[in-house]
Design a protein around this motif. Structure first.
Motif, PDB file in Angstrom:
ATOM      1  N   VAL A  18       0.699  -1.155  -0.110  1.00 41.85           N
ATOM      2  CA  VAL A  18      -0.024   0.231  -0.040  1.00 41.85           C
ATOM      3  C   VAL A  18       0.847   1.276  -0.113  1.00 41.85           C
ATOM      4  N   LYS A  19       1.862   1.364   0.820  1.00 35.27           N
ATOM      5  CA  LYS A  19       2.771   2.397   1.069  1.00 35.27           C
ATOM      6  C   LYS A  19       3.277   2.709  -0.458  1.00 35.27           C
ATOM      7  N   THR A  20       4.095   1.499  -1.056  1.00 31.15           N
ATOM      8  CA  THR A  20       4.546   1.961  -2.398  1.00 31.15           C
ATOM      9  C   THR A  20       3.554   2.307  -3.273  1.00 31.15           C
ATOM     10  N   GLN A  21       2.165   1.769  -3.431  1.00 24.64           N
ATOM     11  CA  GLN A  21       1.349   2.152  -4.370  1.00 24.64           C
ATOM     12  C   GLN A  21       1.123   3.884  -4.386  1.00 24.64           C
ATOM     13  N   VAL A  22       0.942   4.221  -2.998  1.00 23.57           N
ATOM     14  CA  VAL A  22       0.533   5.624  -2.504  1.00 23.57           C
ATOM     15  C   VAL A  22       1.810   6.490  -2.925  1.00 23.57           C
ATOM     16  N   ILE A  23       3.033   6.159  -2.725  1.00 20.84           N
ATOM     17  CA  ILE A  23       4.105   7.127  -3.113  1.00 20.84           C
ATOM     18  C   ILE A  23       4.187   7.285  -4.469  1.00 20.84           C
ATOM     19  N   SER A  24       4.203   6.058  -5.349  1.00 22.20           N
ATOM     20  CA  SER A  24       4.427   6.023  -6.557  1.00 22.20           C
ATOM     21  C   SER A  24       3.208   6.833  -7.229  1.00 22.20           C
ATOM     22  N   SER A  25       2.164   6.655  -6.805  1.00 24.69           N
ATOM     23  CA  SER A  25       0.864   7.360  -7.487  1.00 24.69           C
ATOM     24  C   SER A  25       1.116   8.859  -7.237  1.00 24.69           C
ATOM     25  N   GLY A  26       1.578   9.400  -5.993  1.00 26.91           N
ATOM     26  CA  GLY A  26       1.695  10.688  -5.845  1.00 26.91           C
ATOM     27  C   GLY A  26       2.837  11.291  -6.618  1.00 26.91           C
ATOM     28  N   LEU A  27       3.816  10.712  -6.775  1.00 25.56           N
ATOM     29  CA  LEU A  27       4.853  11.601  -7.777  1.00 25.56           C
ATOM     30  C   LEU A  27       4.463  11.347  -9.199  1.00 25.56           C
ATOM     31  N   ILE A  28       3.997  10.291  -9.651  1.00 28.15           N
ATOM     32  CA  ILE A  28       3.371  10.403 -10.965  1.00 28.15           C
ATOM     33  C   ILE A  28       2.515  11.500 -11.245  1.00 28.15           C
ATOM     34  N   TRP A  29       1.306  11.410 -10.328  1.00 26.95           N
ATOM     35  CA  TRP A  29       0.414  12.680 -10.452  1.00 26.95           C
ATOM     36  C   TRP A  29       1.254  14.076 -10.560  1.00 26.95           C
ATOM     37  N   GLY A  30       2.050  14.187  -9.516  1.00 26.06           N
ATOM     38  CA  GLY A  30       2.921  15.364  -9.445  1.00 26.06           C
ATOM     39  C   GLY A  30       3.438  15.633 -10.901  1.00 26.06           C
ATOM     40  N   PHE A  31       4.221  14.749 -11.428  1.00 28.76           N
ATOM     41  CA  PHE A  31       4.948  14.921 -12.620  1.00 28.76           C
ATOM     42  C   PHE A  31       3.967  15.033 -13.818  1.00 28.76           C
ATOM     43  N   GLY A  32       2.784  14.642 -13.855  1.00 27.69           N
ATOM     44  CA  GLY A  32       1.599  14.880 -14.618  1.00 27.69           C
ATOM     45  C   GLY A  32       1.267  16.402 -14.646  1.00 27.69           C
ATOM     46  N   ASP A  33       1.169  16.843 -13.473  1.00 30.79           N
ATOM     47  CA  ASP A  33       0.739  18.267 -13.415  1.00 30.79           C
ATOM     48  C   ASP A  33       1.811  19.269 -14.070  1.00 30.79           C
ATOM     49  N   ILE A  34       2.889  19.173 -13.597  1.00 30.81           N
ATOM     50  CA  ILE A  34       4.308  19.697 -13.960  1.00 30.81           C
ATOM     51  C   ILE A  34       3.902  19.591 -15.771  1.00 30.81           C
ATOM     52  N   ALA A  35       3.856  18.547 -16.244  1.00 28.63           N
ATOM     53  CA  ALA A  35       3.606  18.314 -17.662  1.00 28.63           C
ATOM     54  C   ALA A  35       2.350  19.344 -18.395  1.00 28.63           C
ATOM     55  N   ALA A  36       1.355  19.047 -17.554  1.00 26.28           N
ATOM     56  CA  ALA A  36       0.144  19.777 -17.791  1.00 26.28           C
ATOM     57  C   ALA A  36       0.411  21.457 -17.667  1.00 26.28           C
ATOM     58  N   GLN A  37       1.253  21.888 -16.825  1.00 19.10           N
ATOM     59  CA  GLN A  37       1.455  23.396 -16.589  1.00 19.10           C
ATOM     60  C   GLN A  37       2.197  23.949 -17.807  1.00 19.10           C
ATOM     61  N   THR A  38       3.133  22.820 -18.077  1.00 19.77           N
ATOM     62  CA  THR A  38       4.208  23.072 -19.298  1.00 19.77           C
ATOM     63  C   THR A  38       3.523  23.199 -20.863  1.00 19.77           C
ATOM     64  N   ILE A  39       2.428  22.356 -20.801  1.00 18.89           N
ATOM     65  CA  ILE A  39       1.616  22.435 -22.240  1.00 18.89           C
ATOM     66  C   ILE A  39       0.662  23.228 -22.055  1.00 18.89           C
ATOM     67  N   THR A  40      -0.081  23.822 -20.976  1.00 23.08           N
ATOM     68  CA  THR A  40      -0.741  24.891 -21.110  1.00 23.08           C
ATOM     69  C   THR A  40      -0.043  26.245 -21.227  1.00 23.08           C
ATOM     70  N   HIS A  41       1.112  26.468 -20.674  1.00 25.61           N
ATOM     71  CA  HIS A  41       2.143  27.665 -20.890  1.00 25.61           C
ATOM     72  C   HIS A  41       2.458  27.452 -22.628  1.00 25.61           C
ATOM     73  N   SER A  42       2.768  26.596 -22.938  1.00 29.47           N
ATOM     74  CA  SER A  42       3.124  26.398 -24.343  1.00 29.47           C
ATOM     75  C   SER A  42       1.989  26.908 -25.505  1.00 29.47           C
ATOM     76  N   THR A  43       1.008  26.378 -24.990  1.00 30.05           N
ATOM     77  CA  THR A  43      -0.142  26.659 -25.836  1.00 30.05           C
ATOM     78  C   THR A  43      -0.638  27.974 -25.848  1.00 30.05           C
ATOM     79  N   ALA A  44      -0.440  28.565 -24.568  1.00 27.48           N
ATOM     80  CA  ALA A  44      -0.963  30.105 -24.528  1.00 27.48           C
ATOM     81  C   ALA A  44      -0.073  31.025 -25.039  1.00 27.48           C
ATOM     82  N   LYS A  45       1.496  30.525 -25.225  1.00 31.57           N
ATOM     83  CA  LYS A  45       2.297  31.391 -25.630  1.00 31.57           C
ATOM     84  C   LYS A  45       2.474  31.303 -27.072  1.00 31.57           C
ATOM     85  N   LYS A  46       1.902  30.284 -27.950  1.00 24.79           N
ATOM     86  CA  LYS A  46       1.860  30.025 -29.150  1.00 24.79           C
ATOM     87  C   LYS A  46       0.306  31.152 -29.676  1.00 24.79           C
ATOM     88  N   ARG A  47      -0.231  31.106 -28.782  1.00 25.27           N
ATOM     89  CA  ARG A  47      -1.638  31.750 -29.257  1.00 25.27           C
ATOM     90  C   ARG A  47      -1.475  33.293 -28.715  1.00 25.27           C
TER      91      ARG A  47
END
Length: 211
Positions: A18-47
Motif C-alpha cells: 500500500v505504501k509503495t502504491q501511494v508514494i508512486s501514485s503521488g509522484l506520478i500525478w505530481g509529474f503529470g501536473d508539471i507536464a500539464a502546466q508546461t503544455i498549457t503555458h506552451s499553448t498560451a504562448k503560441k496563441r
C-alpha cells in the motif's frame, strides 16, 4: 540501472504494497501536473495569450503539491484496493476464468462504470475545494468539465484496461495504470485549468439542448 530500480520496486511492493502504491501514485500525478502546466503555458504562448513578462515558464509548485496529494490520498490507496478487490470479485463471485474474454470484459466494464466516473468526480471536487471554491462553484465546474473528460477518457481507458487486465499481474496493475495516469493527470489538470473554454461551452449547450 533500470533492472536494479525495477527489482527495488518489486521488493518495496512485496514488503509494503500500500505504501509503495501511494508514494508512486503521488509522484506520478505530481509529474503529470508539471507536464500539464508546461503544455498549457506552451499553448498560451503560441496563441499570444500571455504577456512578455510571463513568457518564461514558472511552475506553480502549490498546484503540483495539490495534485500530488490527490495521487497520495486517493489514487494510490483506493486504486490499490480497487484492483485487488475487483480481481477477487470477478474470480470468486462471478467465477470467471482469469484472462478469458469474459473475465477481461467484465473487469473493463465494471472499472469503466464505477471507478472511472468516481475518479473524475473526486478529482474535480478535490481540486475545487483545494482552490477555495464554494460548493456551488464546484458543482458548476463538475457540470462543465465532467462530460468532456468522461467522453475523452471513455474512448481511451477501455483500450488501456483491456491490455492491463489481460496481460499485467494484479499487483502491477496500478503501476501500469499510473504510467498512463501521467498522461491522464496532464489532461485532467489541463482540462480543469481551461475554465470556460469555447469547446466546453459547446458541450454545455449540447447537453442543455438534450434536456
Amino acid at each position: 540501472m533500470m533492472l536494479k530500480l525495477w527489482k527495488w520496486y518489486q521488493n518495496c511492493l512485496a514488503v509494503h504494497p500500500v505504501k509503495t502504491q501511494v508514494i508512486s501514485s503521488g509522484l506520478i500525478w505530481g509529474f503529470g501536473d508539471i507536464a500539464a502546466q508546461t503544455i498549457t503555458h506552451s499553448t498560451a504562448k503560441k496563441r499570444l495569450q500571455i504577456s512578455d513578462e510571463d513568457k518564461e515558464l514558472k511552475i506553480n509548485w502549490r498546484r503540483v503539491a495539490t495534485t500530488s496529494l490527490f495521487g497520495f490520498g486517493f489514487v494510490g490507496p483506493v486504486g490499490h484496493f480497487w484492483y485487488e478487490g475487483l480481481d477477487r470479485f470477478i474470480r470468486l463471485r462471478l467465477q470467471l476464468q482469469p484472462k478469458s474474454l469474459r473475465f477481461v470484459a467484465a473487469k473493463v466494464a465494471i472499472d469503466g462504470i464505477i471507478f472511472g466516473p468516481l475518479d473524475l468526480l473526486v478529482f474535480f471536487t478535490y481540486m475545487g475545494f483545494s482552490t477555495g471554491k464554494s460548493v456551488t462553484q464546484i458543482k458548476e465546474d463538475v457540470k462543465r468539465d465532467f462530460v468532456p473528460a468522461f467522453l475523452v477518457e471513455g474512448g481511451i481507458w477501455p483500450i488501456v484496461q483491456v491490455a492491463n487486465f489481460r496481460y499485467i499481474p494484479v499487483r502491477y496493475q496500478l503501476l501500469y495504470v499510473n504510467f498512463f495516469c501521467l498522461l491522464d493527470s496532464s489532461f485532467l489538470s489541463w482540462l480543469e485549468q481551461q475554465q470556460d473554454a469555447a469547446w466546453k461551452q459547446w458541450f454545455k449547450s449540447f447537453l442543455n439542448l438534450k434536456e
